[in-house]
Design a protein around this motif. Sequence first.
Motif, PDB file in Angstrom:
ATOM      1  N   GLN A 138       0.805  -1.226   0.000  1.00 19.02           N
ATOM      2  CA  GLN A 138       0.000   0.000   0.000  1.00 19.02           C
ATOM      3  C   GLN A 138       0.834   1.269   0.000  1.00 19.02           C
ATOM      4  O   GLN A 138       0.341   2.335  -0.379  1.00 19.02           O
ATOM      5  N   MET A 139       2.082   1.165   0.422  1.00 19.69           N
ATOM      6  CA  MET A 139       2.934   2.356   0.479  1.00 19.69           C
ATOM      7  C   MET A 139       3.606   2.661  -0.857  1.00 19.69           C
ATOM      8  O   MET A 139       4.357   3.626  -0.974  1.00 19.69           O
ATOM      9  N   ALA A 140       3.321   1.860  -1.869  1.00 21.24           N
ATOM     10  CA  ALA A 140       3.827   2.177  -3.208  1.00 21.24           C
ATOM     11  C   ALA A 140       3.181   3.465  -3.707  1.00 21.24           C
ATOM     12  O   ALA A 140       2.102   3.865  -3.267  1.00 21.24           O
ATOM     13  N   SER A 141       3.840   4.104  -4.659  1.00 18.24           N
ATOM     14  CA  SER A 141       3.268   5.304  -5.272  1.00 18.24           C
ATOM     15  C   SER A 141       1.934   4.979  -5.917  1.00 18.24           C
ATOM     16  O   SER A 141       1.721   3.877  -6.434  1.00 18.24           O
ATOM     17  N   SER A 142       1.019   5.959  -5.886  1.00 16.58           N
ATOM     18  CA  SER A 142      -0.304   5.791  -6.471  1.00 16.58           C
ATOM     19  C   SER A 142      -0.701   7.097  -7.142  1.00 16.58           C
ATOM     20  O   SER A 142      -0.569   8.169  -6.547  1.00 16.58           O
ATOM     21  N   SER A 143      -1.162   6.998  -8.382  1.00 14.86           N
ATOM     22  CA  SER A 143      -1.532   8.198  -9.127  1.00 14.86           C
ATOM     23  C   SER A 143      -2.643   8.963  -8.415  1.00 14.86           C
ATOM     24  O   SER A 143      -3.734   8.431  -8.195  1.00 14.86           O
ATOM     25  N   ASN A 145      -3.207   9.447  -5.537  1.00 14.19           N
ATOM     26  CA  ASN A 145      -3.629   8.739  -4.332  1.00 14.19           C
ATOM     27  C   ASN A 145      -4.943   7.984  -4.523  1.00 14.19           C
ATOM     28  O   ASN A 145      -5.680   7.734  -3.558  1.00 14.19           O
ATOM     29  N   VAL A 146      -5.248   7.568  -5.756  1.00 15.87           N
ATOM     30  CA  VAL A 146      -6.516   6.867  -5.980  1.00 15.87           C
ATOM     31  C   VAL A 146      -6.499   5.456  -5.404  1.00 15.87           C
ATOM     32  O   VAL A 146      -7.550   4.900  -5.077  1.00 15.87           O
ATOM     33  N   GLN A 147      -5.293   4.837  -5.320  1.00 12.50           N
ATOM     34  CA  GLN A 147      -5.162   3.493  -4.744  1.00 12.50           C
ATOM     35  C   GLN A 147      -6.202   2.546  -5.356  1.00 12.50           C
ATOM     36  O   GLN A 147      -6.972   1.887  -4.646  1.00 12.50           O
ATOM     37  N   ALA A 148      -6.166   2.463  -6.676  1.00 18.57           N
ATOM     38  CA  ALA A 148      -7.221   1.769  -7.421  1.00 18.57           C
ATOM     39  C   ALA A 148      -6.935   0.271  -7.565  1.00 18.57           C
ATOM     40  O   ALA A 148      -6.829  -0.253  -8.670  1.00 18.57           O
ATOM     41  N   TYR A 149      -6.818  -0.402  -6.447  1.00 16.75           N
ATOM     42  CA  TYR A 149      -6.554  -1.843  -6.464  1.00 16.75           C
ATOM     43  C   TYR A 149      -7.086  -2.474  -5.192  1.00 16.75           C
ATOM     44  O   TYR A 149      -7.284  -1.815  -4.173  1.00 16.75           O
ATOM     45  N   SER A 150      -7.317  -3.782  -5.273  1.00 19.47           N
ATOM     46  CA  SER A 150      -7.654  -4.600  -4.108  1.00 19.47           C
ATOM     47  C   SER A 150      -6.920  -5.923  -4.247  1.00 19.47           C
ATOM     48  O   SER A 150      -6.562  -6.335  -5.360  1.00 19.47           O
ATOM     49  N   VAL A 151      -6.702  -6.592  -3.129  1.00 20.42           N
ATOM     50  CA  VAL A 151      -5.985  -7.868  -3.111  1.00 20.42           C
ATOM     51  C   VAL A 151      -6.874  -8.908  -2.437  1.00 20.42           C
ATOM     52  O   VAL A 151      -7.403  -8.656  -1.356  1.00 20.42           O
ATOM     53  N   ILE A 152      -7.016 -10.058  -3.070  1.00 19.87           N
ATOM     54  CA  ILE A 152      -7.798 -11.146  -2.486  1.00 19.87           C
ATOM     55  C   ILE A 152      -6.844 -12.268  -2.121  1.00 19.87           C
ATOM     56  O   ILE A 152      -6.146 -12.814  -2.986  1.00 19.87           O
ATOM     57  N   ALA A 153      -6.762 -12.582  -0.831  1.00 16.59           N
ATOM     58  CA  ALA A 153      -5.876 -13.643  -0.335  1.00 16.59           C
ATOM     59  C   ALA A 153      -6.652 -14.951  -0.288  1.00 16.59           C
ATOM     60  O   ALA A 153      -7.665 -15.056   0.393  1.00 16.59           O
ATOM     61  N   ILE A 154      -6.164 -15.940  -1.015  1.00 17.37           N
ATOM     62  CA  ILE A 154      -6.834 -17.235  -1.116  1.00 17.37           C
ATOM     63  C   ILE A 154      -6.048 -18.261  -0.303  1.00 17.37           C
ATOM     64  O   ILE A 154      -4.877 -18.539  -0.598  1.00 17.37           O
ATOM     65  N   THR A 155      -6.699 -18.823   0.719  1.00 18.02           N
ATOM     66  CA  THR A 155      -6.090 -19.888   1.522  1.00 18.02           C
ATOM     67  C   THR A 155      -6.905 -21.174   1.481  1.00 18.02           C
ATOM     68  O   THR A 155      -6.395 -22.237   1.846  1.00 18.02           O
ATOM     69  N   ASP A 156      -8.142 -21.101   1.043  1.00 17.31           N
ATOM     70  CA  ASP A 156      -9.004 -22.277   0.951  1.00 17.31           C
ATOM     71  C   ASP A 156      -8.479 -23.211  -0.143  1.00 17.31           C
ATOM     72  O   ASP A 156      -8.312 -22.797  -1.295  1.00 17.31           O
ATOM     73  N   SER A 157      -8.231 -24.454   0.205  1.00 16.54           N
ATOM     74  CA  SER A 157      -7.598 -25.386  -0.727  1.00 16.54           C
ATOM     75  C   SER A 157      -8.470 -25.667  -1.951  1.00 16.54           C
ATOM     76  O   SER A 157      -7.955 -25.796  -3.067  1.00 16.54           O
ATOM     77  N   GLU A 158      -9.775 -25.765  -1.775  1.00 17.83           N
ATOM     78  CA  GLU A 158     -10.646 -26.017  -2.912  1.00 17.83           C
ATOM     79  C   GLU A 158     -10.668 -24.838  -3.870  1.00 17.83           C
ATOM     80  O   GLU A 158     -10.673 -25.013  -5.098  1.00 17.83           O
ATOM     81  N   LEU A 159     -10.669 -23.643  -3.324  1.00 13.99           N
ATOM     82  CA  LEU A 159     -10.674 -22.453  -4.173  1.00 13.99           C
ATOM     83  C   LEU A 159      -9.335 -22.306  -4.894  1.00 13.99           C
ATOM     84  O   LEU A 159      -9.293 -21.948  -6.080  1.00 13.99           O
ATOM     85  N   LYS A 160      -8.240 -22.597  -4.196  1.00 14.39           N
ATOM     86  CA  LYS A 160      -6.938 -22.562  -4.856  1.00 14.39           C
ATOM     87  C   LYS A 160      -6.880 -23.555  -6.001  1.00 14.39           C
ATOM     88  O   LYS A 160      -6.350 -23.257  -7.079  1.00 14.39           O
ATOM     89  N   ALA A 161      -7.421 -24.744  -5.783  1.00 18.61           N
ATOM     90  CA  ALA A 161      -7.418 -25.769  -6.830  1.00 18.61           C
ATOM     91  C   ALA A 161      -8.224 -25.306  -8.039  1.00 18.61           C
ATOM     92  O   ALA A 161      -7.825 -25.531  -9.191  1.00 18.61           O
ATOM     93  N   LYS A 162      -9.361 -24.669  -7.783  1.00 19.15           N
ATOM     94  CA  LYS A 162     -10.188 -24.179  -8.882  1.00 19.15           C
ATOM     95  C   LYS A 162      -9.450 -23.103  -9.670  1.00 19.15           C
ATOM     96  O   LYS A 162      -9.441 -23.110 -10.917  1.00 19.15           O
TER      97      LYS A 162
END
Length: 247
Positions: A35-40, A42-59
Amino acid sequence: MNDTINLLMNHKSIRKYRNEPVTEEQLETIIAAGQMASSSSNVQAYSVIAITDSELKAKLAGLAGNQAYINECPVFLVWCADMYRLRETAATQAAGAETYEDTMENFTVATIDVALAAQNAAVAAESLGLGVVYIGGIRNNIEEVSDVLGLPELMYPVFGMCLGVPDQEPVLRPRLPLKAVLHRNGYDKEQSLAGVKEYDETLSAYMRERSDGKQSATWSEMMAKRLTQPARLQLKFFLEGKGFMKR
């Protein structure tokens, strides 16, 4: 040379991980560093989805080309350009005024923002002794991935990132020589292409060593193959359908 530059100069893509967890503290620290990276603007136009569920990772692994290391890593991050949040936020303040979240410029801003944040996060992860590999294959079946993750309009998955404790020590892959990339006071076409010729020899030698003599392709050969094979041509239509690049 200092510790930071040394870390950057020794980046390696990690495709094999130990059966050890990434702690919640590590994950949150890594994303916070991103998040501390430069952002045009300051719009910060991104999101991150962390996947730990094994079935979802497999899919997701299947949708990304059956890349086994997506299954094997403890955390799989999907980095998304996100103009949805900005549109909804602006709507509460714009009092009915026309907004321009669907422009090519804002698509570019969001894509650059997510790339900058992800690279910050990658460096942070490596500083903690973890390893990463980017997964562009997340765009192979981008509509299906978007549906699986429940992404709204004006949001798309740019790439994935495997995250975990390395269980391999790959050899550094050589890059283009500096003279092919660094130009002064203007672009030097001859210098750039001379650098490619030099790199062809370097990369071919690397490929021979890495494959025990079974492969020796030059960079020029690899890039010619890449550019003559169509890839992910559905992406433009998907992005337009998501509300991007309409003007």
